[in-house]
Design an enzyme around this catalytic site. Structure first.
Site, PDB file in Angstrom:
ATOM      1  N   SER A  79       0.036   8.986  -5.580  1.00 28.90           N
ATOM      2  CA  SER A  79       0.026  10.377  -5.120  1.00 28.90           C
ATOM      3  C   SER A  79       1.018  11.226  -5.901  1.00 28.90           C
ATOM      4  O   SER A  79       0.719  12.372  -6.265  1.00 28.90           O
ATOM      5  CB  SER A  79       0.337  10.452  -3.625  1.00 28.90           C
ATOM      6  OG  SER A  79      -0.725   9.902  -2.889  1.00 28.90           O
ATOM      7  N   GLY A 126       2.037   1.671  -3.485  1.00 27.08           N
ATOM      8  CA  GLY A 126       0.933   2.155  -4.317  1.00 27.08           C
ATOM      9  C   GLY A 126       0.592   3.605  -4.060  1.00 27.08           C
ATOM     10  O   GLY A 126       0.388   4.389  -4.995  1.00 27.08           O
ATOM     11  N   GLU A 127       0.544   3.991  -2.790  1.00 26.45           N
ATOM     12  CA  GLU A 127       0.205   5.379  -2.476  1.00 26.45           C
ATOM     13  C   GLU A 127       1.311   6.329  -2.921  1.00 26.45           C
ATOM     14  O   GLU A 127       1.041   7.426  -3.413  1.00 26.45           O
ATOM     15  CB  GLU A 127      -0.073   5.572  -0.989  1.00 26.45           C
ATOM     16  CG  GLU A 127      -0.489   6.992  -0.673  1.00 26.45           C
ATOM     17  CD  GLU A 127      -1.303   7.143   0.591  1.00 26.45           C
ATOM     18  OE1 GLU A 127      -1.742   8.280   0.832  1.00 26.45           O
ATOM     19  OE2 GLU A 127      -1.509   6.159   1.316  1.00 26.45           O
ATOM     20  N   SER A 128       2.551   5.918  -2.775  1.00 26.25           N
ATOM     21  CA  SER A 128       3.658   6.761  -3.231  1.00 26.25           C
ATOM     22  C   SER A 128       3.567   6.998  -4.732  1.00 26.25           C
ATOM     23  O   SER A 128       3.683   8.139  -5.203  1.00 26.25           O
ATOM     24  CB  SER A 128       4.997   6.114  -2.868  1.00 26.25           C
ATOM     25  OG  SER A 128       5.129   6.008  -1.467  1.00 26.25           O
ATOM     26  N   VAL A 146       0.828  -1.203   0.000  1.00 28.75           N
ATOM     27  CA  VAL A 146       0.000   0.000   0.000  1.00 28.75           C
ATOM     28  C   VAL A 146       0.867   1.260   0.000  1.00 28.75           C
ATOM     29  O   VAL A 146       0.557   2.232  -0.693  1.00 28.75           O
ATOM     30  CB  VAL A 146      -1.005  -0.014   1.179  1.00 28.75           C
ATOM     31  CG1 VAL A 146      -1.800   1.275   1.237  1.00 28.75           C
ATOM     32  CG2 VAL A 146      -1.940  -1.211   1.056  1.00 28.75           C
TER      33      VAL A 146
END
Length: 144
Positions: A69, A64-66, A61
Site C-alpha cells: 500500500s 505485505g499490505e503495509s 499479511v
C-alpha cells in the site's frame, strides 16, 4: 506508466513523513529501502506470534499490505490515494525467531491500479510467505 513524482524523491523520507500507521509501528516494522521499484521492511518475529510460537499468518499479511500500500501510494503521486482492494498470501515456511524481511516489487503500475508482490524471508534468506496486493488509485477526497 511513469509516476508523477520527481525523479530525485527520497522514498524513505517520504514514508517517514507519511508515517507507517499505528499497527505497523506496534508490530515493530522498519522500512530500510523505499523506491517505486523496490521497498524493503523488516519485522521481528517476537511479539507477533501465534500461541504455538510461529509468526502469525496475519502478521505476514500486515507486513505485505503495509509495503504494498505504501509503494502504491508513492507511485500514485500527489493528490491521489491508493487503497487496497485485494490481498492474498501463501505461507510456505514458518518463522519462529529473529527478524523477517519483506521485499516488495511491482507487478503492474498503472494509472488506476497497481499490483505488488511481497516476498517475506527469514534470517536465513528462506522464503516464508508470498503476498500479492492490488490497490486502486483514485483522486484524494476534498478536505472538508
Amino acid at each position: 506508466m511513469a509516476s508523477d513524482l520527481p525523479a530525485d524523491i527520497d522514498g524513505l523520507a517520504w514514508a517517514a513523513e507519511r508515517g507507517l500507521g499505528a499497527l505497523a509501528e506496534k508490530m515493530g516494522m522498519r522500512f530500510t529501502e523505499f523506491t517505486i521499484e523496490r521497498c524493503v521492511a523488516t519485522m521481528p518475529v517476537e511479539g507477533n506470534t501465534q500461541p504455538v510460537g510461529l509468526l502469525h499468518g496475519g502478521a505476514y499479511v500486515v507486513l505485505g499490505e503495509s509495503l504494498g500500500s505504501m509503494a502504491a501510494n508513492l507511485h500514485a503521486g500527489p493528490g491521489r490515494l491508493a487503497v487496497g482492494v485485494d490481498i492474498n498470501a501463501t505461507h510456505t515456511r514458518p518463522a519462529t525467531s529473529g527478524i523477517v524481511t519483506g521485499v516488495c516489487t511491482p507487478v503492474h503500475l498503472g494509472r488506476s491500479m497497481t499490483v505488488h508482490e511481497i516476498a517475506v524471508s527469514d534470517d536465513q534468506g528462506r522464503r516464508c510467505s508470498t503476498i500479492r496486493i492490488t490497490n486502486m488509485i483514485k483522486e484524494m477526497p476534498a478536505a472538508n
